[in-house]
Design a protein around this motif. Structure first.
Motif: not given
Length: 304
Positions: A101, A196, A200, A202, A225-226, A242, A246
């Motif tokens: 990420t 996710l 992960h 995140l 994946s993001l 998010v 990104a």
């Protein structure tokens, strides 16, 4: 017969892979070459280290003890190799790990800066989840890693780089429906939150800032994946968090809308982690400075 570092490296690889072929592939040699070195090591020590089965190789009790000691030896060897680098700065070979990420958003800005500092640097990048990177960092495969802090791991030095705030992402109609209201993470509907896949960091951070656990989120598509996650929410499949890092890249996606949370905005700290044995040498300071610059410039380019 002398014991060599190569033999110890091969035994460690075999212990991890539990298979001669896979172990040989991981250290970039042929299987016969690896097998010969293992047999020579057993001869030098005077005892069997590996149980050779039809489809796997299992360490004997003696083999496990030798591997444990070999890991410590290799850590010291790595520390010796790093002594010169501490004074020389970013030179020679550097293997850097980055979490998924962060990698696709930070590296495009960071790599040109690193190359400009030293075009002869042999830089190798490994993208993987936090647990894998930390294990490889501890094992000496990586020199440093970019992860979300804190690492909560003893023996690692942490170097904070920048603060990365979280944004709310959803389809344009869904975000527009907020009608100017500033959302709060804890008010998010767990039934609409996309995450996710497990592993992960995140995903764990998103759950933490929303005061949720994964069992309370009914819409969990396990995106790897993001960018995939952003595509799903742009298509109307719920909302997600998010990182601002990104935003500049992902907000180009058709149908995706981003908005900020109410203050204090949830965030994560992105940092560089190294082994404590690497010290606080010039190369660590140089690398951290370049990554910090790349991160802050990337975040500043976001137009949310």
């Amino acid at each position: 017969m002398k014991i060599t570092l190569r033999q110890l490296q091969y035994l460690i690889a075999l212990g991890e892979a539990r298979h001669f072929g896979r172990a040989a592939e991981s250290v970039h040699v042929s299987q016969p070459a690896l097998s010969v070195q293992i047999r020579d090591l057993e001869a030098a020590i005077g005892t069997r280290l590996v149980e050779r089965k039809a489809r796997e190789a299992v360490l004997t009790p003696a083999g496990r003890e030798v591997v444990a000691r070999a890991r410590r030896v290799m850590e010291e060897v790595q520390a010796i190799a790093e002594v010169g680098r501490q004074e020389r700065g970013l030179t020679g070979q550097l293997t850097l790990g980055v979490i998924p990420t962060v990698a696709p958003y930070l590296l495009p800005a960071a790599l040109p800066l690193i190359r400009a500092r030293n075009s002869a640097l042999d830089l190798r990048v490994r993208e993987a989840q936090t647990a894998e990177l930390i294990a490889e960092l501890q094992g000496g495969t990586l020199d440093a890693a970019v992860i979300a802090l804190p690492s909560k791991v003893r023996g690692l030095s942490e170097h904070p780089l920048f603060t990365d705030r979280f944004l709310l992402a959803g389809s344009a109609p869904r975000v527009a429906a907020l009608e100017g209201a500033t959302p709060r993470p804890e008010e998010m509907d767990p039934d609409s939150l996309l995450l996710l896949e497990e592993g992960h960091c995140l995903a764990d951070q998103a759950l933490e800032v929303c005061g949720l656990d994964r069992s309370r989120t009914q819409v969990d598509l396990g995106a790897s994946s993001l960018s995939t996650l952003c595509g799903l929410v742009a298509g109307g499949f719920g909302v997600t968090l998010v990182p601002e890092l990104a935003a500049c890249a992902e907000q180009r996606m058709q149908g995706l809308a981003l908005t900020r949370f109410a203050a204090p905005e949830p965030c994560r700290t992105i940092g560089l982690v190294t082994r404590e044995t690497s010290g606080q040498g010039a190369w660590v300071e140089e690398l951290a400075d370049l990554l910090k610059r790349a991160g802050t410039e990337t975040i500043a380019a976001a137009t949310v």
